[in-house]
Scaffold this motif. Structure first.
Motif, PDB file in Angstrom:
ATOM      1  N   LEU A 178     -10.935  -3.473 -15.689  1.00  0.00           N
ATOM      2  CA  LEU A 178      -9.657  -3.210 -15.963  1.00  0.00           C
ATOM      3  C   LEU A 178      -9.010  -3.050 -14.444  1.00  0.00           C
ATOM      4  N   TYR A 179      -8.210  -4.032 -13.941  1.00  0.00           N
ATOM      5  CA  TYR A 179      -7.550  -4.114 -12.768  1.00  0.00           C
ATOM      6  C   TYR A 179      -6.281  -3.766 -12.922  1.00  0.00           C
ATOM      7  N   ILE A 180      -5.621  -2.924 -12.004  1.00  0.00           N
ATOM      8  CA  ILE A 180      -4.459  -2.359 -12.071  1.00  0.00           C
ATOM      9  C   ILE A 180      -3.506  -2.814 -10.569  1.00  0.00           C
ATOM     10  N   ASP A 181      -2.385  -3.389 -10.839  1.00  0.00           N
ATOM     11  CA  ASP A 181      -1.260  -3.678  -9.750  1.00  0.00           C
ATOM     12  C   ASP A 181      -0.257  -2.893  -9.810  1.00  0.00           C
ATOM     13  N   GLN A 214       5.731 -13.885  -7.474  1.00  0.00           N
ATOM     14  CA  GLN A 214       4.658 -13.300  -6.712  1.00  0.00           C
ATOM     15  C   GLN A 214       3.649 -12.811  -8.076  1.00  0.00           C
ATOM     16  N   LEU A 215       4.331 -12.413  -9.131  1.00  0.00           N
ATOM     17  CA  LEU A 215       3.299 -11.800 -10.458  1.00  0.00           C
ATOM     18  C   LEU A 215       2.425 -12.928 -10.424  1.00  0.00           C
ATOM     19  N   SER A 216       2.899 -14.268 -10.837  1.00  0.00           N
ATOM     20  CA  SER A 216       2.289 -15.285 -10.875  1.00  0.00           C
ATOM     21  C   SER A 216       0.934 -15.631 -10.202  1.00  0.00           C
ATOM     22  N   ALA A 217       1.309 -15.405  -8.742  1.00  0.00           N
ATOM     23  CA  ALA A 217       0.225 -15.941  -7.889  1.00  0.00           C
ATOM     24  C   ALA A 217      -0.684 -14.827  -7.854  1.00  0.00           C
ATOM     25  N   ARG A 218      -0.547 -13.464  -8.139  1.00  0.00           N
ATOM     26  CA  ARG A 218      -1.393 -12.544  -8.084  1.00  0.00           C
ATOM     27  C   ARG A 218      -2.487 -12.442  -9.209  1.00  0.00           C
TER      28      ARG A 218
END
Length: 495
Positions: A313-316, A325-329
């Motif tokens: 589970l990875y959190i930004d 930016q969200l799509s790139a990450r």
């Protein structure tokens, strides 16, 4: 004498030809013309665009049409689809096709030759991306910031990494049917027999069939209804159930559960982790923050934290992200660590590209929801996006949300594959407590007993199935949702 800086124009750049191998193209085309069975060795992956020479693209395309139509493709039959006086360079078409047949490789080498051509085409595509990046950086339009350029390059590179080409295209219905059968087989083998990824909530899974790949799922509600809590519950359940197997090529394949990416635009990663820790340990998050816990509770927290540490589970926690930016990450996470489910808390905190200052918030939300749906399809994962509801809900007697309550844009309803609302009658009823001892109070008390610790998830839209309401248990102290025990499983009352 001072030496001036070297200009880019001082030395002419060396002219280089893009990677290609004309001999392999000729020998492979010749093999297909001599033995049409060769075509079936390469048709699954080799496209006309993979050929470097334009005439070879035309020959391969016309040959493919003939073979797929059940006809023989030979130098004599293929030449009829070119003008009689056509030439490839200085060579007439007929003579050129006969030379190809004379240069034919064996059918055994066909697949290796085809793979070589696709690799060369991929290298040419990489060169194109690099050239475009340099040209745009030199002559950047006013409305194209470097950040936007980076996002665009990342998107193109991800597309190349996933499919080896920029553009999609039509696929046969037979391929689609095969995928549908594979999905059914996976559902049959998966725990719970779901076509999608299980949320860990049995009744909700039964209603929506789990979270489906490439779906945009909107989870909406008024403040204090428990949107984030339900999202964190689902994310934890999916990450906890994660199981994978290794494919023959060494890459992992998710068998159950999934790798979860969580964009927490409102809360910090520490706050989100504290909330999940409270949900799973049973210790109130307010007590955790105050340190108001005993030894047993601390040990429970430590054991739960140790279990959670290994979860995928990875959190930004970055705030103010644009949809680009969200799509790139998200692409980067899938490329580097894998990704099966994406959660966004919450949609209204995202920003559009901001290309035009005159864009209204409605236009911006439309761009965001369209971008999220495109991202779900591109990454082939379910995207669960939380959303606020407008205040008009509070003006109705029945405060159960409706599709019309989605805030700021009809595009949310339009782009979403599934729209779910979280509703807790207890929250509203608690504020309407009448004076104790009155008849109204006893009626109110009876109503409170029916709705206490209960929550409704209202499925207001679903492309794949029916709408309806799912009742869940809600523990407000630790903000945990769970399946509601059916009446026939409850212990008997003692009179």
């Amino acid at each position: 004498m001072a030496t001036s800086a070297l200009s880019l124009t001082d030395t002419p750049a060396e002219t280089r030809t893009a990677p290609h191998n004309i001999e392999i193209e000729r020998q492979l085309l010749g093999a297909i013309l001599v033995n049409n069975e060769t075509f079936y060795r390469v048709t699954d992956f080799l496209e006309p665009t993979h050929f470097f020479v334009e005439q070879h693209r035309q020959i391969y395309e016309k040959t493919a049409h003939l073979i797929r139509a059940g006809k023989v493709a030979s130098p004599i039959t293929v030449k009829t689809f070119f003008p009689a006086n056509a030439k490839f360079g200085d060579t007439p078409v007929t003579q050129y096709l006969l030379r190809l047949a004379a240069d034919a490789t064996t059918i055994i080498n066909a697949e290796d030759y085809g793979r070589t051509l696709t690799d060369l085409a991929l290298r040419r595509a990489l060169i194109t991306v690099g050239e475009d990046m340099v040209n745009v950086a030199y002559d950047s339009p006013i409305d194209a910031t470097p950040r936007h350029q980076i996002e665009d390059v990342e998107r193109k590179l991800f597309s190349l990494a996933e499919s080896g080409r920029f553009e999609g295209g039509f696929g046969s219905f037979g391929d689609a049917v095969t995928l549908a059968v594979d999905m059914a087989a996976a559902a049959f083998e998966r725990s719970g027999q779901l076509s999608g990824i299980s949320t860990g909530l049995v009744d909700l899974d039964r209603q929506v069939g789990g979270l489906q790949s490439s779906d945009l799922i909107i989870l909406a509600g008024r403040p204090a209804m428990g949107k984030t809590s339900l999202a964190t519950n689902i994310a934890f359940n999916i990450a906890k159930a994660y199981k994978a197997e290794t494919l023959p090529d060494g890459s992992p394949k998710t068998v159950d559960g999934g790798i979860v990416g969580f964009f927490s635009l409102e809360m910090s990663s520490e706050q989100l982790a504290t909330r999940i820790l409270a949900e799973q340990s049973g210790v109130s998050s307010s007590k955790i923050r105050r340190g108001d816990i005993d030894v047993d509770q601390f040990n429970q927290l430590a054991a739960t934290a140790q279990e959670m540490r290994a979860l995928p589970l990875y959190i930004d926690q970055s705030g103010g992200l644009t949809i680009g930016q969200l799509s790139a990450r998200a692409r980067r996470l899938k490329r580097q660590r894998g990704l099966d489910v994406l959660v966004i808390d919450y949609l209204q905190l995202l920003q559009g590209s901001g290309k035009r200052a005159s864009d209204s918030r409605v236009q911006e939300i439309t761009e965001i929801t369209t971008g999220l749906k495109a991202l779900a399809k591109e990454l082939n994962v379910p995207v669960l996006a939380l959303s606020q509801l407008s205040r008009q809900v509070e003006n109705r007697d029945d405060k159960r949300p409706q599709l019309a309550d989605l805030r700021e844009s009809g595009s949310i309803e339009q782009d979403a594959d599934v729209v779910m609302f979280v509703y807790r009658e207890e929250y509203y009823l608690k504020s309407r407590m009448p004076k104790e001892g009155t008849e109204e109070f006893f009626e109110w008390q009876a109503q409170m007993e029916q709705v206490t610790a209960r929550a409704e998830v209202i499925v207001g839209k679903q492309r794949h199935g029916p709408t309806g309401t799912v009742n869940l248990q809600f523990d407000a102290e630790v903000t945990r949702f769970s399946s509601l025990a059916p009446d026939d499983h409850l212990p008997s009352r003692l009179d």
